[in-house]
Design a protein around this motif. Structure first.
Motif, short mmCIF file in Angstrom:
data_model
loop_
_atom_site.label_atom_id
_atom_site.label_comp_id
_atom_site.label_asym_id
_atom_site.label_seq_id
_atom_site.Cartn_x
_atom_site.Cartn_y
_atom_site.Cartn_z
N LYS A 75 -5.28 12.14 -3.19
CA LYS A 75 -4.08 11.63 -3.00
C LYS A 75 -3.44 11.78 -1.54
CE LYS A 75 -0.14 9.75 -4.45
NZ LYS A 75 -0.16 8.31 -5.05
N ALA A 116 0.94 4.23 -2.58
CA ALA A 116 0.99 5.69 -2.45
C ALA A 116 1.97 6.43 -2.55
CB ALA A 116 0.40 5.82 -0.56
N SER A 117 3.23 5.95 -2.39
CA SER A 117 4.47 6.91 -2.42
C SER A 117 5.00 6.86 -3.85
CB SER A 117 5.45 6.56 -1.37
OG SER A 117 5.95 5.12 -1.79
N ARG A 173 3.77 9.72 13.52
CA ARG A 173 2.20 9.75 13.94
C ARG A 173 2.16 9.82 15.67
NH1 ARG A 173 -0.30 4.68 12.72
NH2 ARG A 173 -1.88 5.49 14.29
N VAL A 212 6.70 11.94 -1.75
CA VAL A 212 6.30 11.61 -3.08
C VAL A 212 6.71 12.30 -4.15
CG1 VAL A 212 4.02 11.37 -4.41
CG2 VAL A 212 4.25 10.84 -1.62
N CYS A 247 -6.57 15.37 7.22
CA CYS A 247 -5.86 14.96 5.87
C CYS A 247 -7.18 14.62 5.03
CB CYS A 247 -5.06 13.67 6.61
SG CYS A 247 -3.41 14.11 7.37
N GLU A 307 -4.94 8.83 0.21
CA GLU A 307 -4.71 7.73 0.06
C GLU A 307 -3.13 7.47 0.77
OE1 GLU A 307 -2.93 7.37 -4.24
OE2 GLU A 307 -2.56 5.38 -3.95
N PHE A 308 -2.30 8.41 0.86
CA PHE A 308 -1.06 8.30 1.65
C PHE A 308 -1.39 8.43 3.07
CE2 PHE A 308 2.72 10.30 3.39
CZ PHE A 308 3.55 9.93 2.74
N ALA A 332 -2.20 4.90 3.96
CA ALA A 332 -0.98 4.06 3.70
C ALA A 332 -0.20 4.19 4.97
CB ALA A 332 -0.12 4.19 2.33
N ILE A 333 -0.08 5.23 5.58
CA ILE A 333 0.78 5.57 6.86
C ILE A 333 -0.10 5.29 8.12
CG2 ILE A 333 2.64 6.73 5.45
CD1 ILE A 333 1.37 9.13 7.33
N GLY A 334 -0.97 4.78 8.07
CA GLY A 334 -2.04 4.86 9.12
C GLY A 334 -2.60 5.88 9.76
N ASP A 335 -2.40 7.18 9.10
CA ASP A 335 -2.65 8.33 9.80
C ASP A 335 -4.14 8.58 9.72
OD1 ASP A 335 -3.34 11.09 10.58
OD2 ASP A 335 -1.04 11.36 10.18
N HIS A 336 -5.00 8.71 10.66
CA HIS A 336 -6.57 8.80 10.60
C HIS A 336 -7.01 10.22 10.83
CE1 HIS A 336 -6.66 4.63 9.44
NE2 HIS A 336 -5.77 4.36 10.92
N ARG A 347 0.79 -1.25 0.01
CA ARG A 347 0.04 -0.24 0.04
C ARG A 347 0.79 1.03 -0.03
NH1 ARG A 347 -2.64 -1.39 3.98
NH2 ARG A 347 -4.34 -2.33 2.80
#
Lengths: 140, 150
Positions: free
Chosen positions: B24, A33-34, A68, B62, B39, B27-28, B31-35, A29
């Motif tokens: 985008k 995305a990247s 995070r 990116v 965003c 999606e990013f 992908a990093i689990g940032d809720h 994933r």
């Protein structure tokens, strides 16, 4: 949880710890995305051919996951004005099983310009995977 | 192809403009689990003072990863990409990237060094809007590991 205020934050404050599971699908994933499709992050055969123990996570995914701890704390990803890390060890992501990235953060600096410095640690399988991981965070 | 430390200071032409879209960013972030709502939800982002949904702090990679290829693939730099690992990464932001930004990256070579048989290339990518407003600078150190036994 309300956002931390600059006046209330003290050097030595600890941020809530995060444990982030990482599996192969998370790597795929992130690749999508990247735009980083290096096969060491999804192809076991290729990873071993270039001397790695197994597929490894993108350094940038580890870096993003570690951030995070800070952005969950402030509630606003826009509060991070500076963020840097050194990648010391790859995060190996076996299949099945995956890996767990454990991230801690501590306030190690407080500046007059409304920012604080948070120093992060990130470990996987008991080994440090980041060094000199620091974020400068703007608080209100 | 040999690594050439004298390439330090070289600057490359700007990358093609990159338009940052809300999907985008979502999606990013996923992908990093940032809720973070900031965003995903323009109203939530505006409540925090942002003009639109904002990108997580490492999102600029990116753009800078793609922009940096000009240096990494420059034959005169001579970096052996098959031996490369990511050594260090740092972002210094003037403000968060937000949806609607149209960004260009200018890549330059900050330092190029050889240490204990490893080739170390530090690039810098200055990311600005097409109108010239600085948004973020990314510093990236790539390490081409020494060939075993050499």
């Amino acid at each position: 949880m309300s956002a931390p205020r600059h006046a209330d934050v003290e050097i030595g404050d600890r941020l809530p710890e995060l444990a982030l599971p990482l599996h192969r699908d998370d790597l795929v994933r992130y690749a999508g995305a990247s735009g980083d499709f290096n096969p060491i992050h999804w192809n076991e055969r290729f990873a071993r051919e270039v001397g790695l123990p197994d597929v490894i996570a993108h350094g940038m995914l580890t870096m993003a996951g570690a951030a995070r701890v800070v952005t969950d704390w402030t509630g606003d990803p826009g509060t991070v004005v500076e963020y840097g890390v050194r990648f010391t060890r790859p995060v190996v992501v076996p299949d099945p099983g995956g890996a767990v990235l454990v991230v801690t953060g501590e306030v190690t600096g407080k500046r007059d310009d409304g920012t604080v410095v948070v120093t992060l640690t990130a470990t996987s399988a008991g080994e440090k995977v980041l060094a000199q991981a620091r974020a400068v965070v703007r608080l209100t | 192809m040999a690594f050439d430390p004298s390439c330090a200071g070289r600057t490359y032409p700007p990358s093609a403009p990159y338009e940052v879209g809300r999907e985008k960013i979502r999606e990013f972030a996923t992908a990093i689990g940032d809720h973070s709502p900031a965003c995903r939800d323009p109203a939530a982002a505006r409540r925090l003072g942002h003009p639109d949904v904002i990108a997580p702090p490492t999102f600029p990679a990116v753009l800078t990863f793609a922009a940096g290829r000009v240096a990494i693939q420059d034959p005169e730099v001579g970096l052996d990409y098959s031996r490369v690992v990511h050594g260090e990464q740092r972002f210094v932001a003037s403000r968060p990237v937000h949806a609607g930004d149209v960004l260009v990256g200018v890549t330059s070579i900050e330092t190029a060094r050889q240490v204990a048989g490893n080739d170390l290339l530090t690039t810098r990518c200055d990311v600005s809007t097409v109108d010239g407003e600085h948004v973020v600078t990314a510093y990236s150190t790539l390490v081409a590991r020494a060939i075993a036994g050499s």
